[in-house]
Design a protein around this motif. Structure first.
Motif, PDB file in Angstrom:
ATOM      1  N   LEU A   1     -86.492 -49.367 -21.438  1.00 35.24           N
ATOM      2  CA  LEU A   1     -87.705 -49.577 -22.222  1.00 35.24           C
ATOM      3  C   LEU A   1     -87.559 -49.126 -23.674  1.00 35.24           C
ATOM      4  N   GLY A   2     -86.329 -48.902 -24.118  1.00 43.27           N
ATOM      5  CA  GLY A   2     -86.113 -48.662 -25.540  1.00 43.27           C
ATOM      6  C   GLY A   2     -85.703 -47.262 -25.934  1.00 43.27           C
ATOM      7  N   MET A   3     -85.641 -46.325 -25.015  1.00 44.23           N
ATOM      8  CA  MET A   3     -85.187 -44.974 -25.341  1.00 44.23           C
ATOM      9  C   MET A   3     -83.665 -44.968 -25.446  1.00 44.23           C
ATOM     10  N   SER A   4     -83.110 -44.231 -26.382  1.00 45.05           N
ATOM     11  CA  SER A   4     -81.659 -44.162 -26.511  1.00 45.05           C
ATOM     12  C   SER A   4     -81.083 -43.354 -25.349  1.00 45.05           C
ATOM     13  N   PRO A   5     -79.821 -43.610 -24.975  1.00 42.07           N
ATOM     14  CA  PRO A   5     -79.223 -42.832 -23.891  1.00 42.07           C
ATOM     15  C   PRO A   5     -79.248 -41.327 -24.153  1.00 42.07           C
ATOM     16  N   ALA A   6     -78.946 -40.908 -25.382  1.00 38.48           N
ATOM     17  CA  ALA A   6     -78.957 -39.475 -25.689  1.00 38.48           C
ATOM     18  C   ALA A   6     -80.358 -38.895 -25.527  1.00 38.48           C
ATOM     19  N   ALA A   7     -81.366 -39.607 -26.039  1.00 40.28           N
ATOM     20  CA  ALA A   7     -82.753 -39.123 -25.915  1.00 40.28           C
ATOM     21  C   ALA A   7     -83.179 -39.066 -24.460  1.00 40.28           C
ATOM     22  N   SER A   8     -82.732 -40.038 -23.674  1.00 44.98           N
ATOM     23  CA  SER A   8     -83.051 -40.043 -22.252  1.00 44.98           C
ATOM     24  C   SER A   8     -82.493 -38.799 -21.567  1.00 44.98           C
ATOM     25  N   LEU A   9     -81.229 -38.467 -21.856  1.00 40.67           N
ATOM     26  CA  LEU A   9     -80.633 -37.258 -21.275  1.00 40.67           C
ATOM     27  C   LEU A   9     -81.361 -36.000 -21.725  1.00 40.67           C
ATOM     28  N   MET A  10     -81.847 -36.011 -22.952  1.00 41.81           N
ATOM     29  CA  MET A  10     -82.536 -34.825 -23.492  1.00 41.81           C
ATOM     30  C   MET A  10     -83.902 -34.609 -22.842  1.00 41.81           C
ATOM     31  N   THR A  11     -84.475 -35.651 -22.212  1.00 37.23           N
ATOM     32  CA  THR A  11     -85.743 -35.429 -21.509  1.00 37.23           C
ATOM     33  C   THR A  11     -85.566 -34.475 -20.335  1.00 37.23           C
ATOM     34  N   SER A  12     -84.327 -34.347 -19.861  1.00 31.90           N
ATOM     35  CA  SER A  12     -84.024 -33.366 -18.825  1.00 31.90           C
ATOM     36  C   SER A  12     -83.610 -32.043 -19.447  1.00 31.90           C
ATOM     37  N   SER A  13     -82.568 -32.068 -20.281  1.00 34.04           N
ATOM     38  CA  SER A  13     -81.970 -30.819 -20.779  1.00 34.04           C
ATOM     39  C   SER A  13     -82.898 -30.053 -21.713  1.00 34.04           C
ATOM     40  N   GLN A  14     -83.717 -30.764 -22.459  1.00 36.08           N
ATOM     41  CA  GLN A  14     -84.685 -30.112 -23.348  1.00 36.08           C
ATOM     42  C   GLN A  14     -86.111 -30.234 -22.805  1.00 36.08           C
ATOM     43  N   GLY A  15     -86.527 -31.465 -22.495  1.00 37.61           N
ATOM     44  CA  GLY A  15     -87.908 -31.679 -22.074  1.00 37.61           C
ATOM     45  C   GLY A  15     -88.282 -30.942 -20.805  1.00 37.61           C
ATOM     46  N   SER A  16     -87.616 -31.259 -19.695  1.00 35.65           N
ATOM     47  CA  SER A  16     -87.970 -30.629 -18.420  1.00 35.65           C
ATOM     48  C   SER A  16     -87.661 -29.139 -18.419  1.00 35.65           C
ATOM     49  N   ALA A  17     -86.545 -28.744 -19.046  1.00 31.63           N
ATOM     50  CA  ALA A  17     -86.192 -27.318 -19.070  1.00 31.63           C
ATOM     51  C   ALA A  17     -87.277 -26.504 -19.764  1.00 31.63           C
ATOM     52  N   LYS A  18     -87.778 -27.017 -20.885  1.00 28.59           N
ATOM     53  CA  LYS A  18     -88.809 -26.274 -21.624  1.00 28.59           C
ATOM     54  C   LYS A  18     -90.157 -26.341 -20.912  1.00 28.59           C
ATOM     55  N   LEU A  19     -90.492 -27.501 -20.363  1.00 29.58           N
ATOM     56  CA  LEU A  19     -91.755 -27.611 -19.638  1.00 29.58           C
ATOM     57  C   LEU A  19     -91.790 -26.649 -18.461  1.00 29.58           C
ATOM     58  N   LEU A  20     -90.682 -26.539 -17.743  1.00 33.90           N
ATOM     59  CA  LEU A  20     -90.628 -25.647 -16.580  1.00 33.90           C
ATOM     60  C   LEU A  20     -90.442 -24.185 -16.972  1.00 33.90           C
ATOM     61  N   GLY A  21     -90.120 -23.929 -18.225  1.00 34.43           N
ATOM     62  CA  GLY A  21     -89.931 -22.553 -18.676  1.00 34.43           C
ATOM     63  C   GLY A  21     -88.618 -21.945 -18.244  1.00 34.43           C
ATOM     64  N   VAL A  22     -87.596 -22.794 -17.987  1.00 33.60           N
ATOM     65  CA  VAL A  22     -86.296 -22.283 -17.546  1.00 33.60           C
ATOM     66  C   VAL A  22     -85.223 -22.491 -18.609  1.00 33.60           C
ATOM     67  N   ASP A  23     -85.614 -22.865 -19.816  1.00 32.31           N
ATOM     68  CA  ASP A  23     -84.644 -23.229 -20.855  1.00 32.31           C
ATOM     69  C   ASP A  23     -83.803 -22.048 -21.330  1.00 32.31           C
ATOM     70  N   ALA A  24     -84.233 -20.817 -21.095  1.00 32.21           N
ATOM     71  CA  ALA A  24     -83.403 -19.668 -21.471  1.00 32.21           C
ATOM     72  C   ALA A  24     -82.230 -19.493 -20.513  1.00 32.21           C
ATOM     73  N   GLU A  25     -82.322 -20.067 -19.319  1.00 27.17           N
ATOM     74  CA  GLU A  25     -81.314 -19.876 -18.282  1.00 27.17           C
ATOM     75  C   GLU A  25     -80.468 -21.115 -18.022  1.00 27.17           C
ATOM     76  N   THR A  26     -81.047 -22.304 -18.216  1.00 27.04           N
ATOM     77  CA  THR A  26     -80.348 -23.525 -17.828  1.00 27.04           C
ATOM     78  C   THR A  26     -80.827 -24.677 -18.696  1.00 27.04           C
ATOM     79  N   GLY A  27     -80.268 -25.849 -18.472  1.00 28.17           N
ATOM     80  CA  GLY A  27     -80.660 -27.034 -19.220  1.00 28.17           C
ATOM     81  C   GLY A  27     -79.647 -27.474 -20.257  1.00 28.17           C
ATOM     82  N   THR A  28     -78.829 -26.560 -20.742  1.00 28.98           N
ATOM     83  CA  THR A  28     -77.807 -26.883 -21.729  1.00 28.98           C
ATOM     84  C   THR A  28     -76.493 -26.214 -21.348  1.00 28.98           C
ATOM     85  N   LEU A  29     -75.390 -26.764 -21.847  1.00 28.22           N
ATOM     86  CA  LEU A  29     -74.070 -26.159 -21.646  1.00 28.22           C
ATOM     87  C   LEU A  29     -73.798 -25.251 -22.828  1.00 28.22           C
ATOM     88  N   GLU A  30     -74.075 -23.955 -22.645  1.00 29.95           N
ATOM     89  CA  GLU A  30     -73.907 -22.952 -23.687  1.00 29.95           C
ATOM     90  C   GLU A  30     -73.428 -21.652 -23.067  1.00 29.95           C
TER      91      GLU A  30
END
Length: 442
Positions: free
Chosen positions: A375-404
Protein backbone atom coordinates in the motif's frame (compact mmCIF):
# COMPACT_ATOMS: atom_id res chain seq x y z
CA UNK A 1 21.08 -22.63 88.09
CA UNK A 2 24.72 -21.65 87.45
CA UNK A 3 25.48 -25.25 86.47
CA UNK A 4 22.58 -25.30 84.00
CA UNK A 5 23.72 -21.98 82.46
CA UNK A 6 27.28 -23.24 82.12
CA UNK A 7 26.09 -26.43 80.43
CA UNK A 8 23.92 -24.45 78.00
CA UNK A 9 26.81 -22.15 77.08
CA UNK A 10 29.11 -25.14 76.60
CA UNK A 11 26.53 -26.86 74.38
CA UNK A 12 26.05 -23.74 72.28
CA UNK A 13 29.81 -23.35 71.89
CA UNK A 14 30.19 -26.95 70.76
CA UNK A 15 27.30 -26.62 68.30
CA UNK A 16 28.75 -23.45 66.78
CA UNK A 17 32.18 -25.04 66.57
CA UNK A 18 30.75 -28.07 64.79
CA UNK A 19 28.80 -25.92 62.39
CA UNK A 20 31.80 -23.77 61.56
CA UNK A 21 33.98 -26.85 61.21
CA UNK A 22 31.46 -28.48 58.87
CA UNK A 23 31.18 -25.27 56.86
CA UNK A 24 34.94 -25.05 56.54
CA UNK A 25 35.08 -28.62 55.23
CA UNK A 26 32.41 -28.05 52.53
CA UNK A 27 33.89 -28.13 49.04
CA UNK A 28 34.02 -24.79 47.25
CA UNK A 29 31.04 -24.20 44.97
CA UNK A 30 31.93 -24.48 41.30
CA UNK A 31 32.15 -21.22 39.40
CA UNK A 32 29.12 -20.32 37.32
CA UNK A 33 29.79 -21.37 33.75
CA UNK A 34 30.12 -18.47 31.32
CA UNK A 35 28.06 -18.95 28.19
CA UNK A 36 30.01 -19.48 25.01
CA UNK A 37 29.97 -16.29 22.89
CA UNK A 38 28.04 -16.52 19.64
CA UNK A 39 28.97 -14.61 16.49
CA UNK A 40 26.30 -14.12 13.84
CA UNK A 41 27.60 -13.28 10.38
CA UNK A 42 25.58 -12.40 7.28
CA UNK A 43 25.89 -10.41 4.08
CA UNK A 44 23.67 -7.60 5.40
CA UNK A 45 22.46 -6.04 8.66
CA UNK A 46 19.44 -3.81 9.32
CA UNK A 47 19.84 -2.44 12.85
CA UNK A 48 16.25 -1.18 13.24
CA UNK A 49 17.27 2.29 14.40
CA UNK A 50 19.04 4.01 11.49
CA UNK A 51 16.68 2.67 8.83
CA UNK A 52 19.69 1.78 6.70
CA UNK A 53 21.39 -1.42 5.61
CA UNK A 54 25.06 -2.13 6.32
CA UNK A 55 27.15 -4.80 4.63
CA UNK A 56 28.54 -7.14 5.76
CA UNK A 57 26.66 -7.75 9.00
CA UNK A 58 28.07 -9.08 12.25
CA UNK A 59 26.63 -9.38 15.77
CA UNK A 60 28.53 -10.72 18.80
CA UNK A 61 26.39 -12.17 21.60
CA UNK A 62 27.48 -13.01 25.14
CA UNK A 63 24.84 -14.60 27.31
CA UNK A 64 21.54 -12.89 26.59
CA UNK A 65 23.02 -9.55 25.41
CA UNK A 66 24.63 -8.06 22.34
CA UNK A 67 28.22 -7.12 23.20
CA UNK A 68 29.51 -5.98 19.81
CA UNK A 69 28.15 -5.14 16.39
CA UNK A 70 29.70 -4.37 13.03
CA UNK A 71 32.17 -6.07 10.71
CA UNK A 72 35.19 -4.54 12.48
CA UNK A 73 34.27 -6.04 15.87
CA UNK A 74 36.93 -8.36 17.35
CA UNK A 75 35.81 -11.98 17.52
CA UNK A 76 36.15 -13.83 20.85
CA UNK A 77 38.64 -16.69 20.53
CA UNK A 78 36.24 -19.38 21.72
CA UNK A 79 33.11 -18.10 19.96
CA UNK A 80 30.60 -20.22 18.13
CA UNK A 81 30.41 -18.66 14.67
CA UNK A 82 27.16 -18.96 12.71
CA UNK A 83 27.71 -17.84 9.13
CA UNK A 84 24.37 -17.27 7.44
CA UNK A 85 25.79 -16.27 4.09
CA UNK A 86 23.60 -14.20 1.75
CA UNK A 87 21.12 -13.14 4.43
CA UNK A 88 20.04 -10.08 6.45
CA UNK A 89 20.31 -9.82 10.23
CA UNK A 90 17.39 -7.96 11.80
CA UNK A 91 16.03 -7.20 15.27
CA UNK A 92 13.55 -9.81 16.49
CA UNK A 93 10.09 -8.88 15.24
CA UNK A 94 7.48 -7.38 17.59
CA UNK A 95 3.74 -7.88 17.08
CA UNK A 96 1.60 -5.40 19.02
CA UNK A 97 -1.74 -7.14 18.38
CA UNK A 98 -2.02 -10.90 18.86
CA UNK A 99 -4.43 -13.45 20.28
CA UNK A 100 -2.01 -16.33 20.84
CA UNK A 101 -4.22 -17.73 23.60
CA UNK A 102 -6.94 -18.34 21.00
CA UNK A 103 -6.98 -20.62 17.97
CA UNK A 104 -7.63 -19.94 14.30
CA UNK A 105 -9.98 -22.12 12.29
CA UNK A 106 -10.87 -21.55 8.64
CA UNK A 107 -14.26 -23.04 9.44
CA UNK A 108 -15.64 -20.09 11.42
CA UNK A 109 -18.46 -22.01 13.08
CA UNK A 110 -16.31 -25.02 14.00
CA UNK A 111 -13.62 -22.81 15.53
CA UNK A 112 -16.23 -20.88 17.47
CA UNK A 113 -17.67 -24.03 19.08
CA UNK A 114 -14.27 -25.63 19.71
CA UNK A 115 -13.11 -22.55 21.61
CA UNK A 116 -16.36 -22.38 23.56
CA UNK A 117 -16.31 -26.03 24.67
CA UNK A 118 -12.69 -26.35 25.79
CA UNK A 119 -11.72 -26.15 29.44
CA UNK A 120 -9.28 -23.29 30.13
CA UNK A 121 -6.55 -25.80 31.07
CA UNK A 122 -6.98 -27.56 27.73
CA UNK A 123 -6.88 -24.24 25.89
CA UNK A 124 -3.61 -23.41 27.62
CA UNK A 125 -1.96 -26.28 25.74
CA UNK A 126 -3.21 -24.84 22.46
CA UNK A 127 -1.90 -21.44 23.54
CA UNK A 128 1.55 -22.89 24.22
CA UNK A 129 1.63 -24.40 20.73
CA UNK A 130 0.61 -21.04 19.22
CA UNK A 131 3.35 -19.29 21.18
CA UNK A 132 6.03 -21.64 19.83
CA UNK A 133 4.82 -21.23 16.25
CA UNK A 134 4.90 -17.44 16.66
CA UNK A 135 8.43 -17.48 18.06
CA UNK A 136 9.62 -19.74 15.25
CA UNK A 137 8.25 -17.14 12.81
CA UNK A 138 10.71 -14.58 14.20
CA UNK A 139 8.46 -12.75 16.67
CA UNK A 140 10.43 -12.52 19.90
CA UNK A 141 8.03 -10.08 21.61
CA UNK A 142 4.24 -9.80 21.35
CA UNK A 143 1.36 -7.97 22.98
CA UNK A 144 -1.67 -10.19 23.66
CA UNK A 145 -4.73 -7.94 23.53
CA UNK A 146 -7.43 -10.02 25.15
CA UNK A 147 -7.99 -13.66 26.06
CA UNK A 148 -10.64 -15.58 28.00
CA UNK A 149 -10.07 -17.11 31.43
CA UNK A 150 -6.68 -15.35 31.92
CA UNK A 151 -5.06 -18.00 29.72
CA UNK A 152 -2.75 -15.28 28.39
CA UNK A 153 -1.53 -14.44 31.90
CA UNK A 154 -0.80 -18.12 32.57
CA UNK A 155 1.01 -18.46 29.24
CA UNK A 156 3.18 -15.41 29.90
CA UNK A 157 4.12 -16.78 33.30
CA UNK A 158 4.92 -20.21 31.86
CA UNK A 159 7.19 -18.65 29.22
CA UNK A 160 8.91 -16.46 31.81
CA UNK A 161 9.40 -19.52 34.01
CA UNK A 162 10.99 -21.54 31.21
CA UNK A 163 8.19 -24.13 31.12
CA UNK A 164 7.37 -23.52 27.45
CA UNK A 165 9.03 -21.68 24.58
CA UNK A 166 7.45 -18.53 23.24
CA UNK A 167 7.99 -14.83 22.74
CA UNK A 168 8.17 -12.31 25.54
CA UNK A 169 4.52 -11.45 26.18
CA UNK A 170 2.68 -8.39 27.46
CA UNK A 171 -0.89 -9.44 28.19
CA UNK A 172 -4.28 -7.82 28.74
CA UNK A 173 -6.42 -10.43 30.47
CA UNK A 174 -10.00 -9.88 29.33
CA UNK A 175 -10.68 -7.09 26.86
CA UNK A 176 -13.07 -4.51 28.32
CA UNK A 177 -16.30 -3.36 26.68
CA UNK A 178 -20.03 -2.88 27.14
CA UNK A 179 -22.84 -5.42 27.33
CA UNK A 180 -23.62 -6.73 23.85
CA UNK A 181 -20.51 -5.19 22.37
CA UNK A 182 -17.55 -6.69 20.54
CA UNK A 183 -15.81 -7.59 23.82
CA UNK A 184 -18.90 -9.32 25.22
CA UNK A 185 -19.53 -13.00 24.61
CA UNK A 186 -21.82 -14.13 21.81
CA UNK A 187 -25.58 -13.94 22.45
CA UNK A 188 -26.18 -17.36 23.96
CA UNK A 189 -29.62 -17.98 25.52
CA UNK A 190 -29.47 -16.26 28.93
CA UNK A 191 -30.95 -19.22 30.80
CA UNK A 192 -27.97 -21.32 29.67
CA UNK A 193 -25.07 -18.96 30.17
CA UNK A 194 -24.26 -16.71 33.12
CA UNK A 195 -23.96 -13.11 31.88
CA UNK A 196 -20.42 -11.76 31.94
CA UNK A 197 -19.50 -8.97 34.37
CA UNK A 198 -16.55 -6.68 35.17
CA UNK A 199 -14.23 -9.59 36.00
CA UNK A 200 -14.81 -10.89 32.46
CA UNK A 201 -14.36 -7.39 31.07
CA UNK A 202 -18.03 -6.46 30.55
CA UNK A 203 -19.07 -3.17 32.15
CA UNK A 204 -21.71 -0.46 31.98
CA UNK A 205 -21.13 2.95 33.54
CA UNK A 206 -17.90 4.59 34.64
CA UNK A 207 -17.58 2.86 38.01
CA UNK A 208 -18.18 -0.63 36.63
CA UNK A 209 -15.59 0.06 33.93
CA UNK A 210 -13.11 1.29 36.54
CA UNK A 211 -13.71 -1.96 38.47
CA UNK A 212 -13.22 -4.05 35.31
CA UNK A 213 -9.90 -2.30 34.70
CA UNK A 214 -8.75 -2.87 38.26
CA UNK A 215 -9.72 -6.54 38.13
CA UNK A 216 -7.70 -7.19 34.96
CA UNK A 217 -4.67 -5.52 36.55
CA UNK A 218 -5.21 -7.39 39.82
CA UNK A 219 -4.95 -10.70 38.01
CA UNK A 220 -1.85 -9.82 36.00
CA UNK A 221 -2.63 -7.58 33.03
CA UNK A 222 0.35 -5.64 31.65
CA UNK A 223 -1.86 -3.62 29.29
CA UNK A 224 -5.57 -2.80 29.07
CA UNK A 225 -7.53 -3.55 25.90
CA UNK A 226 -10.91 -1.92 25.25
CA UNK A 227 -13.53 -2.29 22.55
CA UNK A 228 -14.38 1.29 21.69
CA UNK A 229 -16.42 0.34 18.62
CA UNK A 230 -18.13 -2.69 17.17
CA UNK A 231 -16.19 -5.49 15.50
CA UNK A 232 -16.16 -7.50 12.32
CA UNK A 233 -16.17 -11.05 13.68
CA UNK A 234 -18.91 -10.46 16.27
CA UNK A 235 -22.35 -10.99 14.84
CA UNK A 236 -24.71 -8.74 16.78
CA UNK A 237 -23.01 -5.32 16.86
CA UNK A 238 -22.59 -2.71 14.09
CA UNK A 239 -18.91 -2.45 13.16
CA UNK A 240 -18.55 1.34 13.36
CA UNK A 241 -20.77 2.33 16.32
CA UNK A 242 -19.21 3.62 19.59
CA UNK A 243 -19.63 1.13 22.44
CA UNK A 244 -18.15 3.10 25.35
CA UNK A 245 -19.24 6.53 26.55
CA UNK A 246 -16.77 9.36 27.18
CA UNK A 247 -17.21 8.83 30.93
CA UNK A 248 -16.50 5.10 30.62
CA UNK A 249 -13.45 5.77 28.44
CA UNK A 250 -12.10 8.30 30.91
CA UNK A 251 -12.57 5.92 33.84
CA UNK A 252 -10.75 3.06 32.11
CA UNK A 253 -7.89 5.09 30.66
CA UNK A 254 -7.30 7.18 33.78
CA UNK A 255 -7.25 4.10 36.01
CA UNK A 256 -4.91 2.21 33.70
CA UNK A 257 -2.51 5.13 33.34
CA UNK A 258 -2.50 5.63 37.12
CA UNK A 259 -1.29 2.03 37.44
CA UNK A 260 1.32 2.56 34.71
CA UNK A 261 -0.52 0.52 32.08
CA UNK A 262 -1.14 1.59 28.50
CA UNK A 263 -4.52 1.23 26.83
CA UNK A 264 -5.19 -0.21 23.36
CA UNK A 265 -8.56 0.58 21.76
CA UNK A 266 -10.14 -1.76 19.24
CA UNK A 267 -11.92 0.67 16.95
CA UNK A 268 -13.03 0.33 13.36
CA UNK A 269 -15.37 3.32 13.68
CA UNK A 270 -14.20 6.92 13.32
CA UNK A 271 -16.28 8.51 16.09
CA UNK A 272 -15.37 5.77 18.56
CA UNK A 273 -11.67 6.25 17.79
CA UNK A 274 -11.95 10.03 18.09
CA UNK A 275 -13.57 9.72 21.53
CA UNK A 276 -10.85 7.30 22.66
CA UNK A 277 -8.05 9.55 21.39
CA UNK A 278 -9.56 12.55 23.16
CA UNK A 279 -9.69 10.48 26.36
CA UNK A 280 -5.95 9.73 26.08
CA UNK A 281 -5.80 6.20 24.65
CA UNK A 282 -2.33 5.01 23.60
CA UNK A 283 -3.22 3.17 20.40
CA UNK A 284 -6.07 2.62 17.98
CA UNK A 285 -6.31 -0.95 16.68
CA UNK A 286 -7.59 -1.60 13.12
CA UNK A 287 -8.96 1.89 12.38
CA UNK A 288 -10.84 0.89 9.23
CA UNK A 289 -13.11 3.93 8.96
CA UNK A 290 -10.80 6.63 10.38
CA UNK A 291 -11.13 10.02 8.68
CA UNK A 292 -8.45 12.61 8.02
CA UNK A 293 -9.38 14.83 11.03
CA UNK A 294 -9.14 11.85 13.41
CA UNK A 295 -5.80 10.78 11.92
CA UNK A 296 -4.54 14.34 12.33
CA UNK A 297 -5.69 14.31 15.96
CA UNK A 298 -3.80 11.05 16.50
CA UNK A 299 -0.64 12.56 15.04
CA UNK A 300 -1.03 15.63 17.24
CA UNK A 301 -1.44 13.55 20.40
CA UNK A 302 1.14 10.88 19.52
CA UNK A 303 -1.47 8.11 19.42
CA UNK A 304 -0.30 5.01 17.57
CA UNK A 305 -2.21 3.30 14.80
CA UNK A 306 -1.94 -0.51 14.85
CA UNK A 307 -3.48 -1.21 11.44
CA UNK A 308 -3.57 -5.05 11.40
CA UNK A 309 -3.49 -4.78 7.61
CA UNK A 310 -2.98 -8.48 6.91
CA UNK A 311 -6.10 -9.37 8.86
CA UNK A 312 -8.15 -7.01 6.69
CA UNK A 313 -6.76 -8.74 3.62
CA UNK A 314 -7.44 -12.18 5.12
CA UNK A 315 -10.99 -11.42 6.27
CA UNK A 316 -11.94 -9.77 2.99
CA UNK A 317 -10.78 -12.89 1.15
CA UNK A 318 -12.81 -15.13 3.49
CA UNK A 319 -15.93 -12.93 3.69
CA UNK A 320 -18.12 -15.31 1.69
CA UNK A 321 -17.42 -18.14 4.17
CA UNK A 322 -18.67 -16.19 7.21
CA UNK A 323 -22.26 -15.84 8.43
CA UNK A 324 -24.03 -13.19 6.28
CA UNK A 325 -23.94 -10.37 8.85
CA UNK A 326 -20.23 -10.90 9.52
CA UNK A 327 -19.44 -11.20 5.81
CA UNK A 328 -21.12 -7.86 5.09
CA UNK A 329 -19.12 -6.15 7.84
CA UNK A 330 -15.90 -7.74 6.59
CA UNK A 331 -16.44 -6.39 3.09
CA UNK A 332 -17.26 -2.89 4.34
CA UNK A 333 -14.27 -2.69 6.69
CA UNK A 334 -11.90 -4.22 4.15
CA UNK A 335 -12.87 -1.73 1.46
CA UNK A 336 -12.44 1.26 3.79
CA UNK A 337 -9.19 0.11 5.37
CA UNK A 338 -7.00 0.45 2.28
CA UNK A 339 -7.97 4.10 1.79
CA UNK A 340 -7.50 4.80 5.52
CA UNK A 341 -4.01 3.29 5.61
CA UNK A 342 -2.80 5.35 2.66
CA UNK A 343 -4.16 8.50 4.30
CA UNK A 344 -2.45 7.60 7.58
CA UNK A 345 0.85 7.40 5.71
CA UNK A 346 0.23 10.81 4.13
CA UNK A 347 -0.70 12.42 7.46
CA UNK A 348 2.31 10.87 9.22
CA UNK A 349 0.56 8.99 12.02
CA UNK A 350 2.78 6.85 14.25
CA UNK A 351 2.36 3.22 13.14
CA UNK A 352 3.13 0.09 15.16
CA UNK A 353 3.09 -3.36 13.59
CA UNK A 354 0.25 -5.57 14.78
CA UNK A 355 -1.53 -8.39 13.01
CA UNK A 356 -4.56 -9.73 14.96
CA UNK A 357 -3.13 -13.24 14.98
CA UNK A 358 -5.83 -15.92 15.39
CA UNK A 359 -8.02 -14.28 12.76
CA UNK A 360 -5.47 -15.91 10.45
CA UNK A 361 -3.28 -18.96 11.28
CA UNK A 362 -0.58 -18.30 13.87
CA UNK A 363 2.92 -18.05 12.44
CA UNK A 364 2.04 -15.99 9.36
CA UNK A 365 2.52 -12.71 11.24
CA UNK A 366 5.35 -11.43 9.04
CA UNK A 367 2.99 -11.03 6.10
CA UNK A 368 2.11 -7.71 7.68
CA UNK A 369 5.42 -6.20 6.50
CA UNK A 370 4.72 -6.97 2.85
CA UNK A 371 1.05 -6.05 3.05
CA UNK A 372 1.97 -2.55 4.26
CA UNK A 373 4.56 -2.21 1.49
CA UNK A 374 1.85 -3.18 -1.01
CA UNK A 375 0.00 0.00 0.00
CA UNK A 376 2.94 2.34 -0.51
CA UNK A 377 5.10 2.09 2.62
CA UNK A 378 8.82 1.65 1.94
CA UNK A 379 10.41 -1.64 3.03
CA UNK A 380 12.64 0.15 5.56
CA UNK A 381 9.68 2.06 7.04
CA UNK A 382 7.69 -1.16 7.21
CA UNK A 383 10.46 -2.85 9.23
CA UNK A 384 10.66 0.19 11.51
CA UNK A 385 6.99 -0.22 12.48
CA UNK A 386 8.24 -3.19 14.49
CA UNK A 387 11.70 -2.12 15.67
CA UNK A 388 10.67 1.44 16.54
CA UNK A 389 6.87 1.58 16.45
CA UNK A 390 5.86 -1.56 18.35
CA UNK A 391 8.91 -1.46 20.64
CA UNK A 392 8.09 2.07 21.79
CA UNK A 393 4.34 1.47 22.01
CA UNK A 394 4.92 -1.58 24.21
CA UNK A 395 7.52 0.27 26.29
CA UNK A 396 10.25 -2.32 25.66
CA UNK A 397 12.50 -0.18 23.44
CA UNK A 398 15.18 0.14 26.14
CA UNK A 399 15.65 -3.64 26.08
CA UNK A 400 14.85 -4.81 22.55
CA UNK A 401 13.72 -3.74 19.10
CA UNK A 402 17.11 -2.75 17.69
CA UNK A 403 20.50 -4.41 17.18
CA UNK A 404 22.67 -2.36 19.54
CA UNK A 405 25.31 -3.09 22.16
CA UNK A 406 23.68 -3.75 25.52
CA UNK A 407 20.30 -4.74 24.11
CA UNK A 408 18.83 -8.21 24.48
CA UNK A 409 20.06 -10.49 21.71
CA UNK A 410 16.70 -10.81 19.95
CA UNK A 411 17.80 -11.45 16.37
CA UNK A 412 16.23 -12.74 13.17
CA UNK A 413 17.98 -13.64 9.91
CA UNK A 414 16.09 -13.78 6.60
CA UNK A 415 17.31 -14.82 3.15
CA UNK A 416 18.90 -12.24 0.85
CA UNK A 417 18.60 -8.45 1.02
CA UNK A 418 15.37 -7.74 2.90
CA UNK A 419 15.06 -4.23 1.46
CA UNK A 420 14.93 -5.76 -2.01
CA UNK A 421 12.45 -8.46 -0.98
CA UNK A 422 10.37 -7.57 2.06
CA UNK A 423 8.54 -10.92 1.81
CA UNK A 424 11.77 -12.61 2.94
CA UNK A 425 10.61 -11.74 6.48
CA UNK A 426 8.10 -14.59 6.08
CA UNK A 427 10.93 -17.16 5.84
CA UNK A 428 13.36 -16.66 8.74
CA UNK A 429 16.48 -18.81 8.53
CA UNK A 430 17.52 -18.06 12.13
CA UNK A 431 15.65 -16.93 15.23
CA UNK A 432 17.44 -15.99 18.45
CA UNK A 433 15.62 -14.90 21.59
CA UNK A 434 17.66 -13.35 24.42
CA UNK A 435 20.82 -15.05 23.21
CA UNK A 436 19.31 -18.51 22.74
CA UNK A 437 19.12 -19.91 19.21
CA UNK A 438 15.51 -21.03 18.72
CA UNK A 439 15.62 -21.91 15.06
CA UNK A 440 18.42 -22.39 12.51
CA UNK A 441 22.10 -21.97 13.18
CA UNK A 442 23.09 -25.52 12.37
Amino acid sequence: MKLQLAMAVTGLTLALSAALSGHAQEPAKPAVAVAQPVVLKAAHLFDGRSGRMTSPGLVVVQGERIVAIGASSPLPANARVIDLGEATLLPGFIDAHTHIASDHDDNWAQGFYDNMLRFPVEQSFHAARNAKVTLDAGFTTVREVGAPDFVDVALRNAINGGLVEGPRMLVAGHAIGSTGGHCDSSPFPPERVKPAGPLEGVCNGAEQCRLATREQMKFGADVIKICASGGVLSEADPVDVPQLTPAELEAIITEAHTWGRKVAAHSHGDLAAKLAVEAGVDSIEHGSFLTTPTLQLMKQKGTYLVPTRMTQVWVLDKADTYPPKIGAKARAAGAAHQKMFKEALRVGVLIALGTDAAVYPHGLNAREFGDMVDLGMSPAASLMTSSQGSAKLLGVDAETGTLEVGKLADVVAVPGNVLENIRATERPSLVMKQGKVIRGGE
